[in-house]
Motif scaffolding. Structure first.
Motif, mmCIF file in Angstrom:
data_model
loop_
_atom_site.group_PDB
_atom_site.id
_atom_site.type_symbol
_atom_site.label_atom_id
_atom_site.label_comp_id
_atom_site.label_asym_id
_atom_site.label_seq_id
_atom_site.Cartn_x
_atom_site.Cartn_y
_atom_site.Cartn_z
ATOM 1 N N UNK A 30 0.809 -1.218 0.000
ATOM 2 C CA UNK A 30 0.000 0.000 0.000
ATOM 3 C C UNK A 30 0.847 1.276 0.000
ATOM 4 N N UNK A 31 2.122 1.170 0.399
ATOM 5 C CA UNK A 31 2.998 2.337 0.518
ATOM 6 C C UNK A 31 4.317 2.051 -0.194
ATOM 7 N N UNK A 32 4.841 3.061 -0.869
ATOM 8 C CA UNK A 32 6.057 2.854 -1.664
ATOM 9 C C UNK A 32 7.311 2.795 -0.791
ATOM 10 N N UNK A 33 7.393 3.677 0.198
ATOM 11 C CA UNK A 33 8.601 3.766 1.017
ATOM 12 C C UNK A 33 8.292 3.270 2.433
ATOM 13 N N UNK A 34 8.624 2.021 2.707
ATOM 14 C CA UNK A 34 8.410 1.455 4.045
ATOM 15 C C UNK A 34 9.772 1.105 4.647
ATOM 16 N N UNK A 35 9.885 1.302 5.944
ATOM 17 C CA UNK A 35 11.179 1.061 6.588
ATOM 18 C C UNK A 35 10.962 0.584 8.019
ATOM 19 N N UNK A 36 11.820 -0.312 8.449
ATOM 20 C CA UNK A 36 11.793 -0.793 9.819
ATOM 21 C C UNK A 36 12.812 -0.062 10.671
ATOM 22 N N UNK A 37 12.537 -0.002 11.958
ATOM 23 C CA UNK A 37 13.464 0.630 12.902
ATOM 24 C C UNK A 37 13.606 -0.261 14.127
#
Length: 224
Positions: A30-37
């Protein structure tokens, strides 16, 4: 501002990293830029000519946005111990305000961020702070990973109570079948469905080699 959540667990070793990576894969639809932290990680393995946390490596593999380690894993401690002990051994003071700044910088670049806590909700970060203080400072909706094994009902209900006591929203929970020999697992899930007052986002089957890409999530509408 990015859609974001904070993933905590009923204990250590209940599959927070697996679920966090699975959430990243689900959000990437659903989202282009996903990132984990992984704000605080204790324990390292060799990685890319240096060292890194296994959890952070897994989250990076599931992310679509590559960022500096100072943003996605601002506190990396060598020893695989409770963070407050690992930090003391490394001569490091875990600064919650600095972690929040790293998160804000990360969220400014991303469409969706999954923040994975360390250990359980109240894991000590220092003599005076815990993971609950970090979650409260980040002020994100919380996803609770319940490791299905004997004792999980008490741990899940206590954690949900602690989350809400900090003024945070329990956005959902995930049932992870960590013990394949657990009796009455379905009945335990049904009990928590009736009492956690939050949606069950996913059920994770027991797998010898879990693959986060195969996990099926029922994401809240506002996360899509």
């Amino acid at each position: 501002m990015a859609m974001a959540c904070f993933v905590t667990g009923t204990d250590t070793g209940v599959g927070k990293t697996l679920v966090s990576a699975g959430l990243l894969h689900a959000l990437a639809r659903h989202h282009r830029r996903v990132v984990g932290m992984k704000p605080v990680a204790a324990g390292v393995v060799p990685w890319g000519g240096d060292v890194a946390s296994e959890d952070a490596i897994a989250l990076r593999a599931a992310s679509t946005l590559a960022v500096p380690a100072a943003l996605d894993n601002p506190v990396l401690l060598p020893d695989p111990l409770s963070p407050h002990i690992a930090a003391a051994r490394a001569g490091v003071q875990i600064d919650i305000a600095a972690i929040v700044q790293s998160y804000q910088a990360l969220a400014g670049q991303a469409d969706a961020v999954v923040v994975e806590g360390a250990g359980g909700f109240h894991v000590p970060l220092s003599d005076t702070t815990t993971g609950a203080d970090l979650a409260q400072a980040l002020a994100l909706p919380v996803v609770l990973v319940v490791g299905l094994r004997l004792g999980c009902l008490n741990h899940a209900l206590l954690t949900a109570e602690a989350v809400r006591a900090r003024g945070l929203t329990l956005a959902g929970w995930v049932a992870n079948r960590v013990d394949p020999a657990m009796l009455a697992a379905d009945e335990n899930i049904a009990y928590l469905r009736a009492r956690l007052r939050a949606p069950l986002l996913a059920e994770v089957p027991h797998q010898a080699a879990p693959d986060a890409r195969t996990l099926a999530f029922d994401l809240p509408e506002q996360w899509r």
